[in-house]
Scaffold this motif. Structure first.
Motif, short mmCIF file in Angstrom:
data_model
loop_
_atom_site.label_atom_id
_atom_site.label_comp_id
_atom_site.label_asym_id
_atom_site.label_seq_id
_atom_site.Cartn_x
_atom_site.Cartn_y
_atom_site.Cartn_z
N SER A 112 -9.01 -53.05 -44.23
CA SER A 112 -8.53 -52.03 -43.30
C SER A 112 -9.63 -51.61 -42.34
O SER A 112 -9.35 -51.18 -41.22
CB SER A 112 -8.03 -50.80 -44.06
OG SER A 112 -7.08 -51.14 -45.03
N CYS A 113 -10.89 -51.70 -42.82
CA CYS A 113 -12.01 -51.21 -42.03
C CYS A 113 -13.28 -51.89 -42.51
O CYS A 113 -13.47 -52.09 -43.72
CB CYS A 113 -12.11 -49.69 -42.19
SG CYS A 113 -13.44 -48.92 -41.24
N LEU A 114 -14.16 -52.23 -41.58
CA LEU A 114 -15.48 -52.78 -41.90
C LEU A 114 -16.52 -51.73 -41.56
O LEU A 114 -16.56 -51.23 -40.44
CB LEU A 114 -15.74 -54.06 -41.10
CG LEU A 114 -14.69 -55.16 -41.19
CD1 LEU A 114 -15.16 -56.39 -40.42
CD2 LEU A 114 -14.37 -55.52 -42.63
N HIS A 115 -17.40 -51.42 -42.52
CA HIS A 115 -18.36 -50.34 -42.34
C HIS A 115 -19.77 -50.82 -42.01
O HIS A 115 -20.67 -49.99 -41.93
CB HIS A 115 -18.41 -49.48 -43.60
CG HIS A 115 -17.22 -48.60 -43.81
ND1 HIS A 115 -17.30 -47.22 -43.84
CD2 HIS A 115 -15.91 -48.91 -44.00
CE1 HIS A 115 -16.09 -46.72 -44.05
NE2 HIS A 115 -15.23 -47.73 -44.15
N ALA A 116 -19.98 -52.11 -41.87
CA ALA A 116 -21.36 -52.59 -41.72
C ALA A 116 -21.51 -53.58 -40.58
O ALA A 116 -22.09 -54.65 -40.75
CB ALA A 116 -21.85 -53.19 -43.03
N ILE A 117 -21.02 -53.23 -39.41
CA ILE A 117 -21.26 -54.07 -38.23
C ILE A 117 -22.69 -53.80 -37.76
O ILE A 117 -23.02 -52.68 -37.37
CB ILE A 117 -20.26 -53.71 -37.10
CG1 ILE A 117 -18.82 -53.92 -37.58
CG2 ILE A 117 -20.55 -54.54 -35.86
CD1 ILE A 117 -18.49 -55.33 -37.98
N ASP A 118 -23.53 -54.82 -37.81
CA ASP A 118 -24.94 -54.56 -37.56
C ASP A 118 -25.66 -55.58 -36.68
O ASP A 118 -26.87 -55.53 -36.52
CB ASP A 118 -25.69 -54.45 -38.90
CG ASP A 118 -25.63 -55.73 -39.73
OD1 ASP A 118 -24.94 -56.69 -39.30
OD2 ASP A 118 -26.25 -55.75 -40.81
N ARG A 119 -24.88 -56.53 -36.09
CA ARG A 119 -25.54 -57.54 -35.26
C ARG A 119 -24.53 -58.19 -34.33
O ARG A 119 -23.33 -58.26 -34.63
CB ARG A 119 -26.24 -58.59 -36.12
CG ARG A 119 -25.31 -59.34 -37.05
CD ARG A 119 -26.09 -60.11 -38.12
NE ARG A 119 -25.19 -60.94 -38.93
CZ ARG A 119 -24.47 -60.46 -39.94
NH1 ARG A 119 -24.52 -59.17 -40.25
NH2 ARG A 119 -23.68 -61.27 -40.63
N PRO A 120 -25.00 -58.68 -33.19
CA PRO A 120 -24.09 -59.28 -32.20
C PRO A 120 -23.31 -60.48 -32.76
O PRO A 120 -22.14 -60.66 -32.41
CB PRO A 120 -25.03 -59.71 -31.07
CG PRO A 120 -26.21 -58.79 -31.21
CD PRO A 120 -26.38 -58.58 -32.68
N GLU A 121 -23.94 -61.31 -33.59
CA GLU A 121 -23.27 -62.49 -34.11
C GLU A 121 -22.02 -62.13 -34.92
O GLU A 121 -21.02 -62.85 -34.90
CB GLU A 121 -24.23 -63.31 -34.98
CG GLU A 121 -25.41 -63.89 -34.23
CD GLU A 121 -26.54 -62.89 -34.03
OE1 GLU A 121 -27.52 -63.24 -33.34
OE2 GLU A 121 -26.44 -61.76 -34.55
N LEU A 122 -22.08 -61.02 -35.61
CA LEU A 122 -20.95 -60.57 -36.41
C LEU A 122 -19.80 -60.13 -35.50
O LEU A 122 -18.63 -60.43 -35.77
CB LEU A 122 -21.38 -59.42 -37.32
CG LEU A 122 -20.38 -58.90 -38.35
CD1 LEU A 122 -19.81 -60.04 -39.19
CD2 LEU A 122 -21.04 -57.86 -39.24
N VAL A 123 -20.11 -59.43 -34.44
CA VAL A 123 -19.09 -59.03 -33.48
C VAL A 123 -18.45 -60.27 -32.85
O VAL A 123 -17.22 -60.35 -32.70
CB VAL A 123 -19.69 -58.12 -32.39
CG1 VAL A 123 -18.61 -57.74 -31.37
CG2 VAL A 123 -20.29 -56.87 -33.02
N ASN A 124 -19.26 -61.26 -32.51
CA ASN A 124 -18.73 -62.49 -31.93
C ASN A 124 -17.77 -63.18 -32.89
O ASN A 124 -16.72 -63.71 -32.48
CB ASN A 124 -19.87 -63.45 -31.58
CG ASN A 124 -20.71 -62.97 -30.41
OD1 ASN A 124 -20.24 -62.19 -29.59
ND2 ASN A 124 -21.95 -63.42 -30.34
N ALA A 125 -18.10 -63.16 -34.18
CA ALA A 125 -17.24 -63.80 -35.18
C ALA A 125 -15.90 -63.11 -35.31
O ALA A 125 -14.89 -63.73 -35.65
CB ALA A 125 -17.95 -63.83 -36.53
N LEU A 126 -15.87 -61.81 -35.02
CA LEU A 126 -14.64 -61.03 -35.16
C LEU A 126 -13.84 -60.97 -33.86
O LEU A 126 -12.74 -60.41 -33.84
CB LEU A 126 -14.98 -59.61 -35.62
CG LEU A 126 -15.59 -59.50 -37.03
CD1 LEU A 126 -16.18 -58.11 -37.24
CD2 LEU A 126 -14.53 -59.78 -38.09
N ALA A 127 -14.36 -61.54 -32.81
CA ALA A 127 -13.71 -61.44 -31.50
C ALA A 127 -12.41 -62.24 -31.44
O ALA A 127 -11.55 -61.97 -30.59
CB ALA A 127 -14.66 -61.90 -30.40
#
Length: 242
Positions: A112-127
């Motif tokens: 439901s929610c991710l609490h540990a977004i901490d780097r650009p690569e992770l955001v890219n993976a979730l895009a």
């Protein structure tokens, strides 16, 4: 009228209800002391390493938000209790641990929610995830000088926030942090609050603060925590890690 639970009965652990009641009361008391009697933070019960039966018992006691930090353990636990409530919304699964980039899309499929977004690569993976609505996320800030602790450093905070805001598949709720061991939690959580105030200029709706665990949630409440991640104080001694 409350929705019946598929497997009614008292929780298997007779002490669980007592621990949960004590934590709920302490949250109410700390909130009142902070002038927040009508603004209680959301309780996320961290159930990592515990069996799905514990989640079932917590659902019977009225809890609906659960925190996990290991995949695929969390996926399997979510599936195990998915049909437990007849007509109520499904439990919320909050992934509160560090996320490996190659597992991000799998976690997003059930969390439901991710609490540990901490780097650009992770955001890219979730895009490129496919969901009916954007996935709620918190940006984790690192309050130490140790990059291995997880979280974005102070200099990288605004760029990461801007990247999340520019990603249509994600909805930024606010900031998340873990108070460093041995440090004053009041000071740590004040730092998070001030960083939260700072990013409001670019993310005015990102007002939530995920901070506070079993040993320091009272301090977190005093600094404006909106989401508490509490495990052992409710669940008891954690089973041996598999």
């Amino acid at each position: 009228m409350s929705t019946p639970i598929a497997e009614p009965g008292d929780p298997a652990d007779p002490e669980l209800a007592g621990r949960l009641a004590r934590v709920r009361e302490e949250i109410r008391d700390a909130s009142a002391r902070a002038g927040r009697a009508d603004d209680l933070p959301a309780l996320i019960v961290v159930t990592k390493f515990h069996p799905a039966t514990l989640v079932r018992d917590l659902i019977a006691l009225g809890e609906r938000r659960f925190g996990e930090s290991r995949h695929p353990e969390s996926r399997e636990k979510a599936a195990a209790v998915a049909g437990l409530l007849a007509d109520s919304p499904a439990p919320e699964w909050h992934f509160v641990g560090q996320i490996q980039t190659n597992k991000a899309r799998q976690i997003a499929a059930y969390a439901s929610c991710l609490h540990a977004i901490d780097r650009p690569e992770l955001v890219n993976a979730l895009a490129s995830i496919s969901r009916p609505s954007p996935l709620d996320v918190f940006v984790q800030v690192n309050l130490t000088d140790d990059a291995g602790r997880g979280g974005v450093d102070d200099a990288g905070l605004e760029p990461l926030v801007e990247q999340v805001l520019a990603t249509p598949t994600l909805r930024l709720r606010g900031l998340m942090a873990v108070a460093p061991l041995g440090d004053d939690p009041d000071h740590a959580f004040e730092t998070v609050r001030r960083r939260s105030e700072r990013i409001r200029s670019i993310a005015p709706e990102a007002t939530a603060l995920s901070m506070g665990m079993s040993g320091d949630f009272r301090s977190a409440i005093s600094q404006g925590a909106t989401h508490l991640r509490i495990g052992a104080a409710i669940t008891g001694k954690r089973p041996r890690r598999p």
